[in-house]
Design a protein around this motif. Structure first.
Motif, PDB file in Angstrom:
ATOM      1  N   GLU A  82      30.303  22.331  55.839  1.00 21.61           N
ATOM      2  CA  GLU A  82      31.440  22.304  56.766  1.00 21.61           C
ATOM      3  C   GLU A  82      32.765  22.227  56.011  1.00 21.61           C
ATOM      4  O   GLU A  82      33.709  22.957  56.324  1.00 21.61           O
ATOM      5  N   THR A 118      21.297  26.743  60.758  1.00 18.70           N
ATOM      6  CA  THR A 118      22.198  25.577  60.653  1.00 18.70           C
ATOM      7  C   THR A 118      23.564  26.021  60.160  1.00 18.70           C
ATOM      8  O   THR A 118      24.593  25.609  60.699  1.00 18.70           O
ATOM      9  N   GLU A 153      25.450  27.735  62.969  1.00 16.54           N
ATOM     10  CA  GLU A 153      26.011  26.768  63.930  1.00 16.54           C
ATOM     11  C   GLU A 153      27.243  26.066  63.359  1.00 16.54           C
ATOM     12  O   GLU A 153      28.237  25.880  64.069  1.00 16.54           O
ATOM     13  N   ILE A 154      27.194  25.701  62.093  1.00 13.53           N
ATOM     14  CA  ILE A 154      28.344  25.049  61.457  1.00 13.53           C
ATOM     15  C   ILE A 154      29.528  26.002  61.399  1.00 13.53           C
ATOM     16  O   ILE A 154      30.665  25.613  61.685  1.00 13.53           O
ATOM     17  N   GLU A 176      30.215  28.515  63.416  1.00 16.40           N
ATOM     18  CA  GLU A 176      30.776  28.648  64.766  1.00 16.40           C
ATOM     19  C   GLU A 176      31.602  27.407  65.125  1.00 16.40           C
ATOM     20  O   GLU A 176      32.686  27.517  65.709  1.00 16.40           O
ATOM     21  N   SER A 177      31.107  26.244  64.764  1.00 13.76           N
ATOM     22  CA  SER A 177      31.801  24.989  65.051  1.00 13.76           C
ATOM     23  C   SER A 177      33.131  24.887  64.298  1.00 13.76           C
ATOM     24  O   SER A 177      34.144  24.484  64.868  1.00 13.76           O
ATOM     25  N   VAL A 178      33.122  25.263  63.026  1.00 17.95           N
ATOM     26  CA  VAL A 178      34.347  25.198  62.226  1.00 17.95           C
ATOM     27  C   VAL A 178      35.388  26.165  62.773  1.00 17.95           C
ATOM     28  O   VAL A 178      36.567  25.814  62.900  1.00 17.95           O
ATOM     29  N   GLU A 186      35.728  27.222  65.806  1.00 17.28           N
ATOM     30  CA  GLU A 186      36.253  26.630  67.040  1.00 17.28           C
ATOM     31  C   GLU A 186      37.235  25.496  66.725  1.00 17.28           C
ATOM     32  O   GLU A 186      38.299  25.404  67.322  1.00 17.28           O
ATOM     33  N   LYS A 187      36.876  24.674  65.765  1.00 18.25           N
ATOM     34  CA  LYS A 187      37.703  23.521  65.384  1.00 18.25           C
ATOM     35  C   LYS A 187      39.066  23.935  64.833  1.00 18.25           C
ATOM     36  O   LYS A 187      40.086  23.350  65.180  1.00 18.25           O
TER      37      LYS A 187
END
Length: 178
Positions: free
Chosen positions: A72, A108, A111-112, A114-116, A118-119
């Motif tokens: 991340e 994994t 998913e990380i 995509e999350s980053v 978005e963040k």
């Protein structure tokens, strides 16, 4: 590689820039410039990549110690040291070979990523266009493209393009540097 070693494969424009950035990050064991994401058979060359016809992106493959830096954090540094809002372009470098891309190695990492995205999207005025794709093949670039900034710091491109990116890295992520 130690038991905590992991791989990350990313492209944010010219690989000389991203390589220079991640060589300064604590926990990064190795950075290799290369090519990925193409749609033609065989091992591509730099000249072929520069044509924009192979579909490959200039990328780096980072070997990092996950007990020192997380995937991340690698992606946050990546997303904040290049412009993830410009499609197929970083500065004067234009073409699909310079696209912003995360090639994930497993679900994994996907998913990380995509999350980053978005963040960090709230910090950009324009939408993030970073591609997220599975890594299929990574081709190491020719020897002259490895450690490019370290070996060519006085070259114009290095002075005008890479040095400012390193200054941004040092300002935004001082606590993550070697």
């Amino acid at each position: 590689m130690n038991k905590n070693s992991q791989l990350a494969t990313i492209g944010g424009g010219c690989f000389w820039c991203t390589e220079a950035v991640f060589q300064e990050v604590k926990g990064v064991e190795k950075v290799v410039s290369g090519y990925s994401g193409g749609n033609v058979p065989g091992r591509p060359t730099y000249r072929e990549i520069c044509s924009g016809l192979t579909g490959h992106a200039e990328v780096i493959q980072i070997t990092f110690d996950s007990s020192i830096i997380s995937y991340e954090d690698i992606l946050i540094i990546f997303m904040t040291t290049h412009d993830p809002t410009t499609l197929n372009r970083q500065g004067a470098d234009r073409g699909t070979q310079y696209r912003s891309v995360v090639f994930y190695h497993d679900d994994t990492q996907k998913e990380i990523a995509e999350s980053v995205i978005e963040k960090v999207s709230n910090f950009y005025e324009n939408p993030i266009v970073t591609e997220i794709s599975p890594l299929e093949v990574f081709y190491e670039a020719e020897k002259e493209h490895q450690d490019y900034y370290r070996n060519n710091q006085s070259q114009g491109y290095c002075s005008f393009v890479i040095t400012p990116k390193l200054a941004k890295l040092r300002k935004l992520h001082a606590n993550k540097l070697k």
